[in-house]
Write an enzyme that holds these catalytic residues in place. Sequence first.
Site, PDB file in Angstrom:
ATOM      1  N   GLU A 119      -4.965   2.754   0.963  1.00 21.75           N
ATOM      2  CA  GLU A 119      -4.203   1.589   1.406  1.00 21.75           C
ATOM      3  C   GLU A 119      -2.692   1.818   1.474  1.00 21.75           C
ATOM      4  O   GLU A 119      -1.902   0.982   1.029  1.00 21.75           O
ATOM      5  CB  GLU A 119      -4.479   0.401   0.463  1.00 21.75           C
ATOM      6  CG  GLU A 119      -5.933   0.013   0.432  1.00 21.75           C
ATOM      7  CD  GLU A 119      -6.247  -1.120  -0.551  1.00 21.75           C
ATOM      8  OE1 GLU A 119      -6.957  -2.047  -0.144  1.00 21.75           O
ATOM      9  OE2 GLU A 119      -5.786  -1.067  -1.707  1.00 21.75           O
TER      10      GLU A 119
HETATM   11  C1  TNX Z   1      -9.136  -2.306  -2.971  1.00 18.21           C
HETATM   12  S1  TNX Z   1     -10.730   0.075  -3.136  1.00 18.21           S
HETATM   13  C2  TNX Z   1      -8.435  -1.359  -3.666  1.00 18.21           C
HETATM   14  C3  TNX Z   1      -7.903  -1.698  -4.978  1.00 18.21           C
HETATM   15  C4  TNX Z   1      -8.126  -3.132  -5.333  1.00 18.21           C
HETATM   16  C5  TNX Z   1      -9.483  -3.571  -4.914  1.00 18.21           C
HETATM   17  C6  TNX Z   1      -9.817  -4.958  -5.315  1.00 18.21           C
HETATM   18  C7  TNX Z   1      -9.405   0.729  -3.124  1.00 18.21           C
HETATM   19  C8  TNX Z   1      -9.427   2.142  -2.936  1.00 18.21           C
HETATM   20  N1  TNX Z   1      -8.322  -0.044  -3.285  1.00 18.21           N
HETATM   21  O1  TNX Z   1      -6.545  -1.378  -5.038  1.00 18.21           O
HETATM   22  O2  TNX Z   1      -7.977  -3.264  -6.695  1.00 18.21           O
HETATM   23  O3  TNX Z   1      -9.579  -3.447  -3.530  1.00 18.21           O
HETATM   24  O4  TNX Z   1     -11.176  -5.240  -5.121  1.00 18.21           O
END
Ligand code: TNX
Length: 542
Positions: free
Chosen positions: A356
Amino acid sequence: MKFYLRFVPLLIVSTIMGVLQSCNNEPPTDLTKESIIPKPVSVVASGKGFGLTSTSRILVEGENEDLINIGNMLSTELNAITGFNNKVETTAGTPKEGSIYLVLGGADAKVGSEGYELTITEDLITIKANDPAGVYMGVQTLLQLVPFVKANTLNDRYRIATGTIIDYPTYAWRGSMLDVARHFFSVEDVKRYIDLISFYKMNILHLHLTDDQGWRIEIKSWPNLVLHGGSTQVGGGKGGYYTQEQYKDIVAYAASRYVTIVPEIDMPSHINAALASYGELNGGTKVPLEGIFKGALTTQGILDGKNKPTELYTGIEVGWSTLRLDKPATFKFVNDVVRELAEITPGPYIHIGGDEAHVTKKEDFIEFINRFSDIVKANGKQMIGWEEIAQAKIDVNAIAQHWASEEHAQEAASKGAKIIMSPSKKVYLDMQYDSTSRLGLHWAAYIEVDESYNWDPATRVEGIEKSDIIGVEAPLWSETIATMDDIEYMLFPRLPGVAEIGWSPAEGRSWDEYKVRLANHGPRMKAKGIDFYRSSKVPWVD
Ligand code: TNX
């Protein structure tokens, strides 16, 4: 009244109680009917019973320290169930009748390093494996066979059904991830987490050690990371961090349970705690607007200046921070962090995050992951990243963790990387069970216990074969999870099913059969003090 007559009512009551007890708890004699999770590869029953009594001994073959440790753990767990004081002794060759006998070597080669053979006769229980890890796994199985109530109260013995179990894992990687960054959890909590997952034969604990809200691992050359960056958490609590000594203690505890710790340092985004601690690392952030979760960032938020410390963050938005990638100081930072972390991590892996990175330019992201990956390699470790790392120059030495994008996962596999399967719609244990769940998020899905069980890693993503997959991992993100009770409520009863997906052959699995075994684990979970969610999908037995 004659003296002895006074005891008649008592006698009647206790006889009735005894009858009731034995109705509910027939002494087990059919090993194939036992509720073992994960389901073993092969179980053959021989229709009799072994009696565990207060004089049973745990015998370890030879003076093997690993086996003695496993024996001691078995003794502690057994005694907690039975109230006996079954002791550990070493032996050479001829185990005494009535014992539990742990022996290294002589197991079928096909069981590998974590598999075992468990043979139960009326006189002896033998756990045989090629490696201590296998003996440990066999012990976990045995612990699930000890009844909760003395099955034969007359002779004061716990009856265990006789037969033979031959068992070994389908996937090498059977893990869970705990996010200690959004909310901090104590060393003691992490140890309990390790106990809980290893009871179901999971062998990996991935610790998500850093994120926007907190930096939780001491890095001696950058002390402010924990002193400032570790000082809060989601909702504004006091946060916390592990000193390197505490981290080593966790690693050693995990190793004694045959669990490998995989530390994650999430970069180049999810990095605000570091940017708040050292302004020179700040590559510009988009301060998230409250109340917006996932996706609104590219068009909203206020651009914060580069190069100056950010504010600490206690919200739950993601993907809005980035390291400054155009300065050598950043790579000195990355180098120092990886070097110190590698020094205190005996396991072969370092997880570099990489998810992300919404405010990092794509070319910068790719360049960063390439350099980060070289740094991990130079420190003698294998790199793991979330599936987004597929966009960088990765190869057979990398491991990519699939969570949301099939395209990224497919690209990673096509470059030869191994895949960890963590599909968010199935095994994100921070997802609510349904819309009424008191904890959790639901951006990926509502995940009831049958949903998290009903899938197969090998057929989940088109183009990704079983041979591309190293295993399965169930992450617990902790935006809404603040206590051990919260952890247990989200893990149980979903985690045992994920453990089974990782361990047991896919061909033998079905929800209808599994849910009965899971139901029988209700009393076991209760006895372990686990605060589990009593899903209406499961025919609980108590
Ligand atoms: C996505 S899954 C994220 C996390 C968050 C989560 C909450 C991923 C690699 N990154 O930073 O905590 O969603 O469900």
